[in-house]
Motif scaffolding. Structure first.
Motif, PDB file in Angstrom:
ATOM      1  N   VAL A  39      -0.136   0.097   3.479  1.00  0.00           N
ATOM      2  CA  VAL A  39      -1.590   0.794   3.546  1.00  0.00           C
ATOM      3  C   VAL A  39      -1.789   1.746   2.572  1.00  0.00           C
ATOM      4  O   VAL A  39      -2.903   1.686   1.972  1.00  0.00           O
ATOM      5  N   LEU A  40      -0.925   2.692   2.495  1.00  0.00           N
ATOM      6  CA  LEU A  40      -0.938   3.670   1.139  1.00  0.00           C
ATOM      7  C   LEU A  40      -0.247   3.543  -0.178  1.00  0.00           C
ATOM      8  O   LEU A  40      -0.881   3.843  -1.161  1.00  0.00           O
ATOM      9  N   VAL A  41       1.046   2.818   0.079  1.00  0.00           N
ATOM     10  CA  VAL A  41       1.682   2.520  -1.052  1.00  0.00           C
ATOM     11  C   VAL A  41       2.501   1.273  -0.834  1.00  0.00           C
ATOM     12  O   VAL A  41       2.648   0.569   0.348  1.00  0.00           O
ATOM     13  N   HIS A  42       2.701   0.524  -1.976  1.00  0.00           N
ATOM     14  CA  HIS A  42       3.592  -0.308  -2.298  1.00  0.00           C
ATOM     15  C   HIS A  42       4.784  -0.130  -3.079  1.00  0.00           C
ATOM     16  O   HIS A  42       4.820   0.294  -4.171  1.00  0.00           O
ATOM     17  N   GLU A  43       6.059   0.067  -2.402  1.00  0.00           N
ATOM     18  CA  GLU A  43       7.274   0.683  -3.003  1.00  0.00           C
ATOM     19  C   GLU A  43       6.782   1.845  -3.408  1.00  0.00           C
ATOM     20  O   GLU A  43       6.425   2.974  -2.934  1.00  0.00           O
ATOM     21  N   GLU A  44       6.946   2.113  -4.921  1.00  0.00           N
ATOM     22  CA  GLU A  44       6.524   3.380  -5.466  1.00  0.00           C
ATOM     23  C   GLU A  44       5.134   3.577  -6.000  1.00  0.00           C
ATOM     24  O   GLU A  44       4.758   4.484  -6.833  1.00  0.00           O
ATOM     25  N   HIS A  45       4.256   2.550  -5.900  1.00  0.00           N
ATOM     26  CA  HIS A  45       3.011   2.379  -6.227  1.00  0.00           C
ATOM     27  C   HIS A  45       1.930   2.824  -5.319  1.00  0.00           C
ATOM     28  O   HIS A  45       1.943   2.305  -4.209  1.00  0.00           O
ATOM     29  N   MET A  46       0.972   3.673  -5.640  1.00  0.00           N
ATOM     30  CA  MET A  46      -0.259   3.769  -4.796  1.00  0.00           C
ATOM     31  C   MET A  46      -1.023   2.745  -4.455  1.00  0.00           C
ATOM     32  O   MET A  46      -1.445   1.858  -5.592  1.00  0.00           O
ATOM     33  N   VAL A  47      -1.443   2.462  -3.280  1.00  0.00           N
ATOM     34  CA  VAL A  47      -2.508   1.223  -3.098  1.00  0.00           C
ATOM     35  C   VAL A  47      -3.770   2.004  -3.758  1.00  0.00           C
ATOM     36  O   VAL A  47      -4.344   3.222  -3.438  1.00  0.00           O
ATOM     37  N   PRO A  48      -4.415   1.217  -4.612  1.00  0.00           N
ATOM     38  CA  PRO A  48      -5.965   1.864  -5.030  1.00  0.00           C
ATOM     39  C   PRO A  48      -6.829   2.319  -3.840  1.00  0.00           C
ATOM     40  O   PRO A  48      -6.998   1.823  -3.204  1.00  0.00           O
ATOM     41  N   GLY A  49      -7.303   3.603  -4.186  1.00  0.00           N
ATOM     42  CA  GLY A  49      -8.166   4.196  -3.338  1.00  0.00           C
ATOM     43  C   GLY A  49      -7.530   4.962  -2.262  1.00  0.00           C
ATOM     44  O   GLY A  49      -8.232   5.602  -1.567  1.00  0.00           O
ATOM     45  N   ALA A  50      -6.219   4.858  -2.154  1.00  0.00           N
ATOM     46  CA  ALA A  50      -5.261   5.814  -0.860  1.00  0.00           C
ATOM     47  C   ALA A  50      -5.686   7.194  -1.195  1.00  0.00           C
ATOM     48  O   ALA A  50      -5.857   7.959  -0.402  1.00  0.00           O
ATOM     49  N   ASP A  51      -5.580   7.677  -2.521  1.00  0.00           N
ATOM     50  CA  ASP A  51      -5.759   8.943  -2.970  1.00  0.00           C
ATOM     51  C   ASP A  51      -7.265   9.589  -2.407  1.00  0.00           C
ATOM     52  O   ASP A  51      -7.491  10.670  -1.835  1.00  0.00           O
ATOM     53  N   ALA A  52      -8.313   8.702  -2.615  1.00  0.00           N
ATOM     54  CA  ALA A  52      -9.474   9.012  -2.374  1.00  0.00           C
ATOM     55  C   ALA A  52      -9.740   9.127  -1.004  1.00  0.00           C
ATOM     56  O   ALA A  52     -10.360   9.945  -0.350  1.00  0.00           O
ATOM     57  N   PHE A  53      -9.034   8.124  -0.071  1.00  0.00           N
ATOM     58  CA  PHE A  53      -9.093   8.142   1.476  1.00  0.00           C
ATOM     59  C   PHE A  53      -8.582   9.467   1.901  1.00  0.00           C
ATOM     60  O   PHE A  53      -9.188  10.154   2.735  1.00  0.00           O
ATOM     61  N   ILE A  54      -7.459   9.701   1.398  1.00  0.00           N
ATOM     62  CA  ILE A  54      -6.866  11.201   2.016  1.00  0.00           C
ATOM     63  C   ILE A  54      -7.860  12.348   1.690  1.00  0.00           C
ATOM     64  O   ILE A  54      -7.858  13.134   2.506  1.00  0.00           O
ATOM     65  N   SER A  55      -8.314  12.369   0.517  1.00  0.00           N
ATOM     66  CA  SER A  55      -9.077  13.468   0.202  1.00  0.00           C
ATOM     67  C   SER A  55     -10.291  13.382   0.941  1.00  0.00           C
ATOM     68  O   SER A  55     -10.772  14.736   1.545  1.00  0.00           O
ATOM     69  N   ALA A  56     -10.811  12.264   1.281  1.00  0.00           N
ATOM     70  CA  ALA A  56     -12.177  12.059   2.157  1.00  0.00           C
ATOM     71  C   ALA A  56     -11.625  12.711   3.554  1.00  0.00           C
ATOM     72  O   ALA A  56     -12.356  13.242   4.216  1.00  0.00           O
ATOM     73  N   LEU A  57     -10.564  12.383   4.000  1.00  0.00           N
ATOM     74  CA  LEU A  57     -10.306  12.922   5.290  1.00  0.00           C
ATOM     75  C   LEU A  57      -9.935  14.419   5.615  1.00  0.00           C
ATOM     76  O   LEU A  57     -10.535  15.128   6.395  1.00  0.00           O
ATOM     77  N   ARG A  58      -9.424  14.976   4.364  1.00  0.00           N
ATOM     78  CA  ARG A  58      -9.388  16.398   4.268  1.00  0.00           C
ATOM     79  C   ARG A  58     -10.850  16.923   4.543  1.00  0.00           C
ATOM     80  O   ARG A  58     -10.977  18.081   5.114  1.00  0.00           O
ATOM     81  N   GLU A  59     -11.676  16.475   3.430  1.00  0.00           N
ATOM     82  CA  GLU A  59     -12.942  17.114   3.204  1.00  0.00           C
ATOM     83  C   GLU A  59     -13.663  17.000   4.752  1.00  0.00           C
ATOM     84  O   GLU A  59     -14.453  17.843   5.060  1.00  0.00           O
ATOM     85  N   ALA A  60     -13.577  15.934   5.376  1.00  0.00           N
ATOM     86  CA  ALA A  60     -14.213  15.605   6.679  1.00  0.00           C
ATOM     87  C   ALA A  60     -13.512  16.375   7.853  1.00  0.00           C
ATOM     88  O   ALA A  60     -14.312  16.596   8.759  1.00  0.00           O
ATOM     89  N   GLY A  61     -12.416  17.022   7.607  1.00  0.00           N
ATOM     90  CA  GLY A  61     -11.731  17.528   8.679  1.00  0.00           C
ATOM     91  C   GLY A  61     -11.024  16.753   9.551  1.00  0.00           C
ATOM     92  O   GLY A  61     -10.624  17.283  10.624  1.00  0.00           O
ATOM     93  N   ASN A  62     -10.927  15.786   9.291  1.00  0.00           N
ATOM     94  CA  ASN A  62     -10.113  14.669  10.349  1.00  0.00           C
ATOM     95  C   ASN A  62      -8.674  14.757  10.221  1.00  0.00           C
ATOM     96  O   ASN A  62      -8.056  14.711   9.089  1.00  0.00           O
TER      97      ASN A  62
END
Length: 263
Positions: free
Chosen positions: A15-38
């Motif tokens: 969902v967020l990573v494959h082994e040691e590599h980030m799934v594209p867009g995962a960082d933006a998703f976590i940032s969006a959760l923080r900004e929205a307060g979820n």
């Protein structure tokens, strides 16, 4: 549902990573959760690592997830044992993620008449350790396993995981383990208690129908299947249950964290 303050539970690998590599867009998703307060919690059935270890791994992949937002099958197992038999004892086959979690709840780790034997993930299962565990189960110790995953990935191919070794022990002893990790909804509910969240306002995002989606459904959560991991769109059709929604990737939710099912 736009007024619902959603709590997000999500699997880590696939969902967020494959082994040691980030799934594209995962960082933006976590940032969006923080900004929205979820509120959110990241899950893994792997019991090898502590939340501190996993935070460091995620940071290397480009994701900043606090230790407090990482929930492992080892932590869920420790919480379960603390609720069942506070201050008990256990013989453990596993790594630091599991032994640290049990130490932190005040459990004594011993091979002398333990209350429980606890089988977790390790890269060094040995015939000697498995035999010891079998004899303790035969002697009356209660059998717990952190998760039922039968195999795990490695660069060279599949590795036997907790569920496969547990099946061997069950075959010898005739005693089935109690699995704490997914798809047991207990892992979802323990995370909800930790977050102070309610099931009706919580969703589970995962890449596997048989663990992530199933545990979410059985815990009374809305579920989202992403197609960046184990289960594909056609795989999902073979199950007798369905997720609430199927999306290509976690990146599809970046602009819709406040209303994930209206996206």
């Amino acid at each position: 549902m736009t007024d619902t303050a959603w709590t997000y539970l999500m699997d880590m690998d696939g969902v967020l990573v494959h082994e040691e590599h980030m799934v594209p867009g995962a960082d933006a998703f976590i940032s969006a959760l923080r900004e929205a307060g979820n509120p959110f919690m990241v899950f893994t059935n792997n019991s090898i690592y502590t939340p501190r270890d996993l935070r460091a791994r995620l940071l290397r992949s480009g994701l900043d997830i606090p230790e407090s937002a990482i929930w492992t099958s080892a932590l869920a197992t420790a919480q379960f044992l603390d609720n069942q038999r506070p201050g008990g004892s256990a013989h453990v086959v596993g790594e630091s993620g599991l032994t640290t979690a049990l130490h932190n709840i005040g459990y004594v780790l011993t091979d002398r008449e333990p209350d429980y034997v606890v089988l977790g993930e390790t890269r060094t299962y040995s015939f000697e350790s498995i035999t010891k565990l079998i004899r303790l189960v035969e002697g009356g110790a209660r059998f717990i396993a952190t998760n039922p995953d039968e195999k795990g990935p490695s660069p060279e191919g599949s590795l036997p995981a907790t569920g496969a070794v547990a099946a061997l022990i069950e075959r010898v002893t005739g005693r089935a383990p109690y699995y704490v990790g997914k798809p047991n909804p207990l892992m979802m509910r323990s995370a909800l208690r930790t977050l102070g969240a309610h099931s009706e306002n919580t969703l589970m995002i995962g890449d596997r129908m048989d663990t992530d989606v199933r545990s979410g459904l059985e815990a009374g959560l809305q579920t989202i299947l992403v197609l960046t991991g184990i289960s594909g769109e056609h795989t999902a059709e073979r199950y007798p249950y369905r997720p609430t929604k199927v999306i290509r990737s976690i990146a599809d939710l970046v602009d819709h964290v406040k209303d994930p099912f209206g996206a």
